[in-house]
Scaffold this active site. Structure first.
Site, PDB file in Angstrom:
ATOM      1  N   LYS A 226       0.844  -1.200   0.000  1.00  0.00           N
ATOM      2  CA  LYS A 226       0.000   0.000   0.000  1.00  0.00           C
ATOM      3  C   LYS A 226       0.879   1.250   0.000  1.00  0.00           C
ATOM      4  O   LYS A 226       0.706   2.155  -0.791  1.00  0.00           O
ATOM      5  CB  LYS A 226      -0.905  -0.039   1.230  1.00  0.00           C
ATOM      6  CG  LYS A 226      -1.842   1.124   1.381  1.00  0.00           C
ATOM      7  CD  LYS A 226      -2.808   0.857   2.524  1.00  0.00           C
ATOM      8  CE  LYS A 226      -3.556   2.116   2.903  1.00  0.00           C
ATOM      9  NZ  LYS A 226      -4.497   1.894   4.010  1.00  0.00           N
ATOM     10  N   GLU A 232      10.643  -4.708   4.480  1.00  0.00           N
ATOM     11  CA  GLU A 232      10.742  -6.130   4.108  1.00  0.00           C
ATOM     12  C   GLU A 232      10.379  -6.324   2.640  1.00  0.00           C
ATOM     13  O   GLU A 232      11.066  -7.023   1.891  1.00  0.00           O
ATOM     14  CB  GLU A 232       9.768  -6.975   4.947  1.00  0.00           C
ATOM     15  CG  GLU A 232      10.107  -7.067   6.424  1.00  0.00           C
ATOM     16  CD  GLU A 232       9.419  -5.989   7.248  1.00  0.00           C
ATOM     17  OE1 GLU A 232       9.172  -4.883   6.709  1.00  0.00           O
ATOM     18  OE2 GLU A 232       9.138  -6.243   8.424  1.00  0.00           O
ATOM     19  N   GLY A 287      -5.012  -2.185   5.081  1.00  0.00           N
ATOM     20  CA  GLY A 287      -4.230  -3.328   4.605  1.00  0.00           C
ATOM     21  C   GLY A 287      -4.935  -4.656   4.852  1.00  0.00           C
ATOM     22  O   GLY A 287      -5.091  -5.480   3.944  1.00  0.00           O
ATOM     23  N   ARG A 288      -5.395  -4.865   6.074  1.00  0.00           N
ATOM     24  CA  ARG A 288      -6.002  -6.166   6.419  1.00  0.00           C
ATOM     25  C   ARG A 288      -7.409  -6.319   5.862  1.00  0.00           C
ATOM     26  O   ARG A 288      -8.042  -7.357   6.058  1.00  0.00           O
ATOM     27  CB  ARG A 288      -5.968  -6.362   7.938  1.00  0.00           C
ATOM     28  CG  ARG A 288      -6.611  -5.232   8.738  1.00  0.00           C
ATOM     29  CD  ARG A 288      -6.228  -5.312  10.211  1.00  0.00           C
ATOM     30  NE  ARG A 288      -6.657  -4.154  10.977  1.00  0.00           N
ATOM     31  CZ  ARG A 288      -6.021  -2.990  11.043  1.00  0.00           C
ATOM     32  NH1 ARG A 288      -4.915  -2.817  10.334  1.00  0.00           N
ATOM     33  NH2 ARG A 288      -6.458  -1.997  11.782  1.00  0.00           N
ATOM     34  N   GLU A 373      -5.134  -7.082  14.971  1.00  0.00           N
ATOM     35  CA  GLU A 373      -4.608  -5.782  14.545  1.00  0.00           C
ATOM     36  C   GLU A 373      -5.730  -4.733  14.599  1.00  0.00           C
ATOM     37  O   GLU A 373      -5.468  -3.559  14.811  1.00  0.00           O
ATOM     38  CB  GLU A 373      -4.027  -5.884  13.136  1.00  0.00           C
ATOM     39  CG  GLU A 373      -3.106  -4.728  12.800  1.00  0.00           C
ATOM     40  CD  GLU A 373      -2.387  -4.896  11.464  1.00  0.00           C
ATOM     41  OE1 GLU A 373      -2.333  -6.017  10.943  1.00  0.00           O
ATOM     42  OE2 GLU A 373      -1.899  -3.894  10.957  1.00  0.00           O
ATOM     43  N   HIS A 404      -5.529 -33.671  18.044  1.00  0.00           N
ATOM     44  CA  HIS A 404      -4.441 -34.526  18.534  1.00  0.00           C
ATOM     45  C   HIS A 404      -3.348 -33.697  19.198  1.00  0.00           C
ATOM     46  O   HIS A 404      -2.254 -34.194  19.412  1.00  0.00           O
ATOM     47  CB  HIS A 404      -3.881 -35.366  17.379  1.00  0.00           C
ATOM     48  CG  HIS A 404      -4.886 -36.357  16.889  1.00  0.00           C
ATOM     49  ND1 HIS A 404      -4.912 -37.661  17.308  1.00  0.00           N
ATOM     50  CD2 HIS A 404      -5.941 -36.208  16.052  1.00  0.00           C
ATOM     51  CE1 HIS A 404      -5.937 -38.285  16.731  1.00  0.00           C
ATOM     52  NE2 HIS A 404      -6.570 -37.419  15.961  1.00  0.00           N
ATOM     53  N   LYS A 532       7.811  -0.841  12.231  1.00  0.00           N
ATOM     54  CA  LYS A 532       8.446  -0.356  10.998  1.00  0.00           C
ATOM     55  C   LYS A 532       9.537   0.667  11.324  1.00  0.00           C
ATOM     56  O   LYS A 532      10.596   0.687  10.703  1.00  0.00           O
ATOM     57  CB  LYS A 532       7.396   0.252  10.057  1.00  0.00           C
ATOM     58  CG  LYS A 532       6.408  -0.797   9.523  1.00  0.00           C
ATOM     59  CD  LYS A 532       5.485  -0.244   8.446  1.00  0.00           C
ATOM     60  CE  LYS A 532       4.517  -1.309   7.963  1.00  0.00           C
ATOM     61  NZ  LYS A 532       3.652  -0.898   6.877  1.00  0.00           N
TER      62      LYS A 532
END
Ligand code: G6Q
Length: 568
Positions: A226, A232, A287-288, A373, A404, A532
């Site tokens: 965005k 990264e 973003g999410r 978030e 399990h 960031k």
């Protein structure tokens, strides 16, 4: 009651006994729920089902092919009534309208919140600052269709003229988790000719392992960011670019092998991405919440644009339901309020997401970001520190694997963990008895979590196994299950694009309900922004470009150890 400021600058209300109290916890609806919890806390789900055979009909909802059974929750009709009073006290319906109408409800960033506009049909009208954004949305969707059709039919090719076979999405967080989860969930609709890969971690292993088996001539990179400033993503994009240029021995190859998705056009062109290959989205998309936008391009490439539009249509159906259905029959409202019920009135700290569908393997991880978030906040919309629990920790794994391992704790641990079970009625892979076995596990688990096993039942079971006397009594406490563990079950006909769109939008709106009622801004993420900044500050010191500045002793110690061992 008096208002004052805490040492951190937050506004706080202090009651006469000196305890901090917010308007919310002082409110009539909250207090009524607190009183009510004391009575519900004494009842068991076992009794509730015994005394009311119509409980499933009363506490389940259907929408298109989706069934929500919330009858195995610690609620009565009165509880729901009180929970919805709390929602109405928070003016939930008005907030929904404000979001859908493009008001700038993301206060701390001064932005509208319009992921609903991303799935609005052509011809509808939604304005931000007086501009109708729906034509913009459809212009980009059309661009996505042209591009994805071209790649899929082989008319858009790589630098050496070969059709693309692999798409690598480079992005992180909201620019990765959505497309990753959806591509995996909709694998049965995926192209046999095209594979999608996701590189997010700045750990070079992620990119190195992904590119290892790829042919640069047939690989398309999509840089999704965005802001186009995320460290990264840019590091991975630069290394991917170098890999491509080195292998194809051509700088020009970048133009046909790279696309970008961003709100920052200046930065994409600086990176050298051809303007035709840049896909826009807007600052009113968080973003999410962005998988519906051009961030979904890898999905569109993989499943084709018609399927992607079905995914949008499913979300739009849920948007309409959320806006139009009365709260009593409103799936996101009910799920959101149930979450608040456990987090704030039972002290539940975590919420398990347990899909009985292998294709939903990334769904818990996706919801982790969406929910934590969005609502993992500690001050309300007025900047006051809250005196109630906000977001529960979200976690989970697909069933039956979880059974399990960690289900032990859900059954017999000391914590109350409300859980959502999700399952398709029809499998994409009908093979022998597998699906019946899968669903038998799913239903048996929610039943067992609800019923538990009493001392009497456990005793009878041990006796039937031939145990008696002291040996039986010694084993008995371990064999008792308290039960009364609340669960939701979401059953859907088949995991198709439309259903997945409905499911994701359901959880988005559930988050919205909780944010409104808990009076927090679900749409900022200062904790992520902090990360960031921090890494950027420390990097020059690790590179030996800057002298070690005055960190705390631990951080200095770690940096020095790294520099000494790595020989930097
Ligand atoms: C999402 C968050 C965060 C964001 C990433 C990537 O809501 O803000 O996960 O998506 O940090 O950001 P860019 O897309 O700007 O690279």
């Amino acid at each position: 009651m008096r208002a004052t400021r805490s040492g951190d600058g937050n506004l706080i209300n202090i009651n006469t006994e000196g305890f901090i109290m917010s308007d919310l916890t002082r409110s009539a609806a909250w207090q009524a729920l607190q009183t009510h919890q004391a009575t519900i806390g004494k009842q068991t789900l076992r009794e509730m089902f015994r005394s009311d055979p119509a409980r499933f009909d009363k506490f389940s909802l259907r929408l298109d092919g989706l069934l929500l059974d919330y009858s195995k929750n610690l609620v009565t009709a009165e509880t729901l009534d009180l929970l919805l009073k709390l929602a109405r006290q928070a003016r939930l319906e008005e907030w929904v309208a404000r979001m859908y109408d493009g008001e700038k409800i993301n206060g701390s960033e001064g932005r509208a919140v319009l992921h609903t506009a991303l799935r609005a049909p052509r011809g509808s009208r939604i304005t931000v600052d007086g501009r109708d954004v729906v034509p913009d949305v459809h212009r980009v969707l059309d661009q996505m269709r042209r591009f994805s059709d071209g790649v899929r039919d082989g008319s858009l090719r790589g630098h050496t003229g070969k059709p693309f076979r692999d798409v690598v999405n480079i992005g992180i967080g909201g620019s990765a988790l959505g497309p990753l989860m959806v591509s995996e969930a909709l694998k049965p609709y995926g192209s046999a000719q095209l594979a999608v890969h996701f590189v997010s971690n700045v750990d070079a292993t992620d990119l190195a392992e992904t590119t290892k088996r790829l042919d640069p001539e047939t690989t398309l990179f999509i840089v999704s960011s965005k802001t186009f400033t995320t460290q990264e993503t840019l590091a991975n994009a630069r290394s991917a670019r170098a890999w491509l240029v080195d292998r194809l021995k051509s700088e020009e190859a970048v133009a046909s092998h790279f696309a970008a998705i961003s709100t920052n056009f200046g930065a994409t062109s600086q990176f050298g991405i051809a303007p035709d290959n840049v896909f826009e989205f807007w600052d009113w998309v968080g973003g999410r919440y962005s998988v519906w936008s051009s961030i979904g391009l890898p999905v569109a490439l993989y499943i084709g644009m018609d399927n992607f539009e079905q995914f949008l249509a499913g979300a739009h159906a849920m948007d309409r339901h959320f806006r139009e259905a009365p709260l009593e029959r409103n799936l996101p409202a009910i799920m959101g309020m149930l979450g608040i019920w456990y987090a704030d009135f039972f002290g539940a700290a975590s919420n398990a997401i347990l899909p009985y569908d292998q294709y939903l393997q990334y769904f818990p991880a996706y919801l982790q970001q969406l929910e934590m978030e969005s609502n993992g906040k500690r001050v309300n919309r007025e900047g006051q520190e809250v005196d109630y629990a906000t977001q529960m920790v979200v976690w989970g794994e697909p069933g039956t694997d979880g059974q399990h391992s960690f289900y032990q704790l859900i059954h017999q641990g000391t914590r109350l963990i409300p859980a959502d079970f999700l399952a398709p009625v029809i499998s994409h892979n009908p093979m022998g008895e597998h699906h019946a076995m899968l669903l038998a596990n799913c239903f048996a688990q929610t039943e067992a979590l609800m019923l538990g096993k009493t001392g009497g039942e456990a005793r009878a079971e041990l006796a039937a196994q031939g145990l008696g006397g002291e040996a039986l009594e010694a084993l008995l406490p371990y064999k008792v299950f308290p039960g009364n563990r609340p669960t939701n079950t979401l059953l859907f006909e088949r995991l198709d694009p439309r259903t997945l769109g409905m499911l994701v939008a359901l959880y988005e709106h559930k988050v919205f309900v909780q944010g409104v009622v808990l009076d927090i801004n679900s749409f900022d993420q200062w904790g992520v922004e902090l990360g960031k900044q921090l890494a950027g500050k420390l990097l020059p010191e690790l590179q030996g470009k800057q002298p070690l500045s005055s960190h705390d002793a631990s951080t200095n110690g770690l940096i020095k150890h790294y520099l000494a061992v790595s020989g930097k």
